[in-house]
Design a protein around this motif. Structure first.
Motif, PDB file in Angstrom:
ATOM      1  N   TYR A 577     -13.823  30.650 -16.434  1.00 47.80           N
ATOM      2  CA  TYR A 577     -13.203  31.734 -17.184  1.00 47.80           C
ATOM      3  C   TYR A 577     -14.139  32.939 -17.207  1.00 47.80           C
ATOM      4  O   TYR A 577     -15.336  32.825 -16.912  1.00 47.80           O
ATOM      5  CB  TYR A 577     -12.856  31.291 -18.607  1.00 47.80           C
ATOM      6  CG  TYR A 577     -14.050  30.941 -19.476  1.00 47.80           C
ATOM      7  CD1 TYR A 577     -14.562  31.877 -20.382  1.00 47.80           C
ATOM      8  CD2 TYR A 577     -14.665  29.704 -19.400  1.00 47.80           C
ATOM      9  CE1 TYR A 577     -15.659  31.570 -21.189  1.00 47.80           C
ATOM     10  CE2 TYR A 577     -15.750  29.382 -20.190  1.00 47.80           C
ATOM     11  CZ  TYR A 577     -16.252  30.316 -21.087  1.00 47.80           C
ATOM     12  OH  TYR A 577     -17.338  30.012 -21.870  1.00 47.80           O
ATOM     13  N   GLU A 578     -13.601  34.093 -17.558  1.00 47.47           N
ATOM     14  CA  GLU A 578     -14.384  35.336 -17.574  1.00 47.47           C
ATOM     15  C   GLU A 578     -15.166  35.416 -18.891  1.00 47.47           C
ATOM     16  O   GLU A 578     -14.633  35.815 -19.929  1.00 47.47           O
ATOM     17  CB  GLU A 578     -13.439  36.527 -17.410  1.00 47.47           C
ATOM     18  CG  GLU A 578     -12.729  36.520 -16.056  1.00 47.47           C
ATOM     19  CD  GLU A 578     -11.539  37.453 -16.008  1.00 47.47           C
ATOM     20  OE1 GLU A 578     -11.543  38.354 -15.160  1.00 47.47           O
ATOM     21  OE2 GLU A 578     -10.611  37.264 -16.821  1.00 47.47           O
ATOM     22  N   HIS A 579     -16.428  35.030 -18.826  1.00 49.49           N
ATOM     23  CA  HIS A 579     -17.251  34.888 -20.023  1.00 49.49           C
ATOM     24  C   HIS A 579     -17.390  36.195 -20.789  1.00 49.49           C
ATOM     25  O   HIS A 579     -17.460  36.215 -22.029  1.00 49.49           O
ATOM     26  CB  HIS A 579     -18.629  34.347 -19.626  1.00 49.49           C
ATOM     27  CG  HIS A 579     -19.548  34.141 -20.793  1.00 49.49           C
ATOM     28  ND1 HIS A 579     -20.483  35.083 -21.186  1.00 49.49           N
ATOM     29  CD2 HIS A 579     -19.652  33.104 -21.668  1.00 49.49           C
ATOM     30  CE1 HIS A 579     -21.124  34.630 -22.249  1.00 49.49           C
ATOM     31  NE2 HIS A 579     -20.648  33.425 -22.552  1.00 49.49           N
ATOM     32  N   GLU A 580     -17.430  37.306 -20.057  1.00 52.42           N
ATOM     33  CA  GLU A 580     -17.592  38.598 -20.730  1.00 52.42           C
ATOM     34  C   GLU A 580     -16.326  39.007 -21.499  1.00 52.42           C
ATOM     35  O   GLU A 580     -16.361  39.877 -22.365  1.00 52.42           O
ATOM     36  CB  GLU A 580     -17.960  39.681 -19.714  1.00 52.42           C
ATOM     37  CG  GLU A 580     -16.893  40.010 -18.695  1.00 52.42           C
ATOM     38  CD  GLU A 580     -16.836  39.040 -17.520  1.00 52.42           C
ATOM     39  OE1 GLU A 580     -16.063  39.294 -16.580  1.00 52.42           O
ATOM     40  OE2 GLU A 580     -17.574  38.021 -17.551  1.00 52.42           O
ATOM     41  N   GLN A 581     -15.214  38.343 -21.190  1.00 49.91           N
ATOM     42  CA  GLN A 581     -13.951  38.670 -21.852  1.00 49.91           C
ATOM     43  C   GLN A 581     -13.566  37.659 -22.943  1.00 49.91           C
ATOM     44  O   GLN A 581     -12.912  38.020 -23.917  1.00 49.91           O
ATOM     45  CB  GLN A 581     -12.813  38.719 -20.819  1.00 49.91           C
ATOM     46  CG  GLN A 581     -12.990  39.753 -19.730  1.00 49.91           C
ATOM     47  CD  GLN A 581     -12.854  41.159 -20.263  1.00 49.91           C
ATOM     48  OE1 GLN A 581     -12.144  41.412 -21.229  1.00 49.91           O
ATOM     49  NE2 GLN A 581     -13.558  42.094 -19.631  1.00 49.91           N
ATOM     50  N   TRP A 582     -13.998  36.414 -22.780  1.00 47.78           N
ATOM     51  CA  TRP A 582     -13.558  35.332 -23.658  1.00 47.78           C
ATOM     52  C   TRP A 582     -14.726  34.535 -24.216  1.00 47.78           C
ATOM     53  O   TRP A 582     -15.698  34.260 -23.497  1.00 47.78           O
ATOM     54  CB  TRP A 582     -12.635  34.365 -22.913  1.00 47.78           C
ATOM     55  CG  TRP A 582     -11.388  34.982 -22.378  1.00 47.78           C
ATOM     56  CD1 TRP A 582     -11.197  35.491 -21.127  1.00 47.78           C
ATOM     57  CD2 TRP A 582     -10.157  35.179 -23.082  1.00 47.78           C
ATOM     58  NE1 TRP A 582      -9.925  35.975 -20.991  1.00 47.78           N
ATOM     59  CE2 TRP A 582      -9.252  35.800 -22.179  1.00 47.78           C
ATOM     60  CE3 TRP A 582      -9.714  34.882 -24.371  1.00 47.78           C
ATOM     61  CZ2 TRP A 582      -7.951  36.130 -22.532  1.00 47.78           C
ATOM     62  CZ3 TRP A 582      -8.418  35.205 -24.723  1.00 47.78           C
ATOM     63  CH2 TRP A 582      -7.544  35.821 -23.810  1.00 47.78           C
ATOM     64  N   GLU A 583     -14.610  34.168 -25.460  1.00 48.97           N
ATOM     65  CA  GLU A 583     -15.546  33.241 -26.100  1.00 48.97           C
ATOM     66  C   GLU A 583     -14.858  31.886 -26.223  1.00 48.97           C
ATOM     67  O   GLU A 583     -13.737  31.805 -26.728  1.00 48.97           O
ATOM     68  CB  GLU A 583     -15.936  33.758 -27.486  1.00 48.97           C
ATOM     69  CG  GLU A 583     -16.864  32.830 -28.251  1.00 48.97           C
ATOM     70  CD  GLU A 583     -17.154  33.329 -29.648  1.00 48.97           C
ATOM     71  OE1 GLU A 583     -17.845  32.604 -30.391  1.00 48.97           O
ATOM     72  OE2 GLU A 583     -16.670  34.424 -30.022  1.00 48.97           O
ATOM     73  N   ALA A 584     -15.520  30.841 -25.747  1.00 46.95           N
ATOM     74  CA  ALA A 584     -14.911  29.509 -25.736  1.00 46.95           C
ATOM     75  C   ALA A 584     -15.509  28.628 -26.833  1.00 46.95           C
ATOM     76  O   ALA A 584     -16.729  28.547 -26.990  1.00 46.95           O
ATOM     77  CB  ALA A 584     -15.104  28.845 -24.376  1.00 46.95           C
ATOM     78  N   GLU A 585     -14.618  27.977 -27.591  1.00 48.54           N
ATOM     79  CA  GLU A 585     -15.027  27.031 -28.621  1.00 48.54           C
ATOM     80  C   GLU A 585     -14.230  25.739 -28.458  1.00 48.54           C
ATOM     81  O   GLU A 585     -13.130  25.743 -27.885  1.00 48.54           O
ATOM     82  CB  GLU A 585     -14.786  27.608 -30.019  1.00 48.54           C
ATOM     83  CG  GLU A 585     -15.590  28.856 -30.330  1.00 48.54           C
ATOM     84  CD  GLU A 585     -15.282  29.411 -31.710  1.00 48.54           C
ATOM     85  OE1 GLU A 585     -14.283  28.937 -32.324  1.00 48.54           O
ATOM     86  OE2 GLU A 585     -16.008  30.302 -32.170  1.00 48.54           O
ATOM     87  N   PHE A 586     -14.790  24.644 -28.995  1.00 50.11           N
ATOM     88  CA  PHE A 586     -14.132  23.345 -28.872  1.00 50.11           C
ATOM     89  C   PHE A 586     -13.900  22.767 -30.267  1.00 50.11           C
ATOM     90  O   PHE A 586     -14.762  22.859 -31.145  1.00 50.11           O
ATOM     91  CB  PHE A 586     -14.982  22.361 -28.068  1.00 50.11           C
ATOM     92  CG  PHE A 586     -15.507  22.918 -26.773  1.00 50.11           C
ATOM     93  CD1 PHE A 586     -14.709  23.729 -25.969  1.00 50.11           C
ATOM     94  CD2 PHE A 586     -16.811  22.644 -26.360  1.00 50.11           C
ATOM     95  CE1 PHE A 586     -15.192  24.241 -24.778  1.00 50.11           C
ATOM     96  CE2 PHE A 586     -17.291  23.145 -25.174  1.00 50.11           C
ATOM     97  CZ  PHE A 586     -16.492  23.955 -24.382  1.00 50.11           C
ATOM     98  N   GLU A 587     -12.739  22.143 -30.453  1.00 52.22           N
ATOM     99  CA  GLU A 587     -12.416  21.472 -31.697  1.00 52.22           C
ATOM    100  C   GLU A 587     -12.087  20.011 -31.414  1.00 52.22           C
ATOM    101  O   GLU A 587     -11.240  19.711 -30.575  1.00 52.22           O
ATOM    102  CB  GLU A 587     -11.210  22.145 -32.362  1.00 52.22           C
ATOM    103  CG  GLU A 587     -10.737  21.437 -33.625  1.00 52.22           C
ATOM    104  CD  GLU A 587      -9.406  21.963 -34.142  1.00 52.22           C
ATOM    105  OE1 GLU A 587      -8.915  21.423 -35.160  1.00 52.22           O
ATOM    106  OE2 GLU A 587      -8.842  22.895 -33.521  1.00 52.22           O
ATOM    107  N   HIS A 588     -12.803  19.118 -32.117  1.00 54.66           N
ATOM    108  CA  HIS A 588     -12.509  17.688 -31.996  1.00 54.66           C
ATOM    109  C   HIS A 588     -11.416  17.322 -32.988  1.00 54.66           C
ATOM    110  O   HIS A 588     -11.461  17.697 -34.163  1.00 54.66           O
ATOM    111  CB  HIS A 588     -13.766  16.856 -32.279  1.00 54.66           C
ATOM    112  CG  HIS A 588     -13.487  15.390 -32.348  1.00 54.66           C
ATOM    113  ND1 HIS A 588     -13.493  14.682 -33.533  1.00 54.66           N
ATOM    114  CD2 HIS A 588     -13.171  14.490 -31.380  1.00 54.66           C
ATOM    115  CE1 HIS A 588     -13.215  13.404 -33.291  1.00 54.66           C
ATOM    116  NE2 HIS A 588     -13.015  13.267 -32.004  1.00 54.66           N
TER     117      HIS A 588
END
Length: 627
Positions: A577-588
């Motif tokens: 993914y485009e890191h400069e455009q999106w912040e990725a988080e994870f939920e368990h």
């Protein structure tokens, strides 16, 4: 298509009415040669199961169990007992036909009497069919024909039909009592009422209930003794009701209830067609009609690998199919791919691990009497279709290679948010690697009172934020037919297949979406990959945009702009993914519901991409590939 264009009441009168059904649909109990031909391993398995019901302490159906659905929202207290009674009768009946020694007759009589003494055969969850649905108990004077009542009726009809002589030798009152109960609980309500929605004579659109209930009515009709004129009238109504079902089926054969419901939709239509076919010695049939073929083919078009199926709507990713019925359907429409799915799936058939034997006696008998012939067939290749497109249902599925689960598999849907067993999931997609799930459709939790109530979309599995679609300005997709896909396109070639969709109309106006176009492409060749392109135009600039993807595998950050998913077999999928455009988080997400843990275990994960910068117009690319 209308069934009555091909099978008329005159045809029924000429080829079915007035003929004995003895041994016509299934072998009679006294046809010892037919029952002796059942493989010994199956005979022993059924008899062993039946022996567990000898001197059985039959479970009680309490009034408070019925009321529990209305007071607590739980189906289990009542349904589990009634289902166990049907399971037991199905098992005992088959075992008695295998042995023909009378060893199981007393317990058969016990459970038959229990059914006859029940206040209602209708499940509490279907009590809304009542003219007085506000009551928390069933009215003895109002008999409701639902799925449960129909299955009980069909099973009692088969019991009375197959065990005519031994039951009459015990007491003629047994079969007479069955006839009385069938008349007042099933036959009379079917004839007198047109307001059962599943009949199709009102405004509500029908679903799998129609062929399912009609198959059970048809069973009762064929096996019970009625005046010829009255029987003809009921036949006519059944055929007209089935017309209502066929009229709303997609020309491409797609089932918007999902592949898990195939056995109860097209599979139950097959029961109707097969009853007519067998009762008329093969004269009355529509297996050569294009729609009938397409409805059957849907199930292998949705097969990913093994027991995994594309599972949009309320379907489960691991679908429990009646593979002997799939094989029969394939044989009737002369489709080797459908036969192959049935043949391969039926290899795992074991009586000891079958659940819900009381759900359909017909299907259990097909499995029993086709076991030897299916296993004797030459092995067929798995029907793993490379490219599948259902333009009416708006579902696409594609894999890297025809006939192989190796590599990437993707499926995506359009449609609208008022489909049968609907989830708010327009534009939702799933990704599998080597036939194993990575980006998934969760499915649905165990049904409760809330599932089919106005509060349905309070349930998390129904909400678009738990599907792989955007949340825009805090707004999810909304339920209702007015929320739908637009400009759905499909293009395929040897090297790639692409699905395009406009999502703006899936969201309420408050979301401020003028356009949200999504395209999903599977690229084949030396470097196979799945490419997801998102293009949007909003009414005003915002950074309140989320993209979600649900995963059965633990997501892990790898390099910048990369997320790695890996299963226990070391299969991997990397999301770029485009890191400069999106912040990725994870939920368990901890899973406790039995229906979901059976498929996914106790953990699922939601990957959330959050837009870093405000935009009014945006274009983004996500890519997925094996490591």
């Amino acid at each position: 298509m209308k069934l009555t264009d091909f099978i008329t009441i005159s045809d029924v009168e000429n080829h079915i009415l007035g003929k004995s059904m003895e041994g016509r649909i299934f072998p009679a109990r006294d046809d010892r040669e037919a029952w002796a031909s059942v493989p010994e391993v199956l005979q022993q398995a059924w008899v062993t199961q039946a022996e567990s019901y000898l001197n059985y302490e039959w479970p009680v159906l309490r009034a408070t169990a019925f009321m529990a659905y209305f007071e607590e929202g739980s189906r289990k207290p009542y349904d589990s007992v009634e289902t166990e009674r049907r399971n037991a009768l199905c098992t005992l009946l088959i075992a008695e036909c295998i042995e023909a020694k009378g060893r199981f007759l007393r317990e058969i009589l016990n459970v038959v009497w229990l059914f006859c003494e029940q206040t209602t055969w209708c499940a509490p969850a279907h009590h809304y069919l009542s003219l007085r649905p506000e009551d928390v108990l069933s009215d003895l004077e109002e008999h409701l024909f639902d799925l449960s009542a129909g299955e009980t009726a069909a099973l009692l009809s088969w019991t009375s039909h197959l065990l005519k002589s031994p039951l009459d030798e015990t007491s003629p009152l047994i079969r007479a009592r069955i006839q009385v109960e069938l008349e007042r609980r099933i036959i009379a309500p079917y004839m007198k009422r047109n307001d059962f929605w599943w009949m199709g004579f009102g405004e509500r659109e029908v679903n799998n209930w129609n062929p399912w209930c009609n198959a059970n009515m048809l069973t009762v009709l064929m096996l019970q003794e009625l005046e010829p004129e009255r029987k003809a009238m009921i036949f006519d109504k059944v055929l007209r009701s089935l017309d209502r079902y066929l009229e709303v089926q997609f020309e491409d054969g797609g089932c918007d209830e999902g592949s898990s419901y195939w056995a109860r939709a097209a599979g139950m239509l097959l029961v109707n067609l097969e009853l007519l076919y067998r009762a008329s010695d093969g004269v009355l049939q529509v297996y050569d009609q294009p729609l009938i073929k397409k409805l059957g083919q849907f199930v292998y078009n949705m097969n990913i690998d093994g027991s995994y199926y594309v599972n949009f709507a309320d379907g489960s990713a691991i679908a429990s199919q009646d593979y002997s019925m799939i094989h029969l359907y394939g044989s009737r429409i002369q489709d080797d791919q459908l036969r192959a799915l049935g043949q391969i799936g039926f290899r795992t058939y074991q009586v000891s691990v079958r659940s819900g034997k009381g759900i359909s006696f017909f299907q259990e008998m097909i499995s029993l009497h086709s076991f030897a012939s299916i296993h004797a067939e030459a092995a067929l290749a798995p029907p793993l279709v490379q490219d599948m497109w259902l333009p009416n249902l708006q579902v696409m599925a594609a894999r890297e290679s025809e006939g192989s689960s190796h590599g990437l598999f993707v499926a995506i849907k359009g449609g609208h948010n008022d489909e049968s067993h609907n989830h708010n999931d327009i534009g939702h997609f799933v990704v599998y690697v080597h036939g194993k799930p990575f980006l998934i459709d969760i499915g649905v939790e165990t049904y409760t009172q809330k599932t089919f109530s106005p509060q349905r979309y309070e349930i998390w599995t129904m909400q678009s934020s738990y599907h792989s679609v955007p949340v825009i300005n805090g707004f999810e997709q909304k339920e209702g037919r007015s929320f739908h896909a637009e400009d759905v396109t499909y293009v395929h070639s040897e090297d790639a297949v692409r699905f395009g969709i406009e999502l703006a109309r899936a969201y309420p106006a408050e979301a401020g979406v003028l356009s949200w176009h999504r395209s999903l492409t599977l690229h084949r060749g030396l470097n196979p990959a799945i490419e997801l392109r998102e293009s949007c135009l909003l009414t005003e600039s915002t950074d309140q945009v989320l993209l979600h993807m649900m995963s059965s595998q633990l997501p892990q950050h790898q390099e910048q702009g990369q997320i790695r998913l890996q299963d226990h077999a070391n299969n991997q999928l990397v999301l770029f993914y485009e890191h400069e455009q999106w912040e990725a988080e994870f939920e368990h997400i901890t899973i406790t519901d039995e229906s979901l843990t059976r498929v996914w275990g106790d953990s699922l994960y939601r990957i959330q991409f959050k837009l870093r910068h405000a935009v009014q117009q945006g274009n983004w690319v996500f890519r997925m590939a094996e490591q």
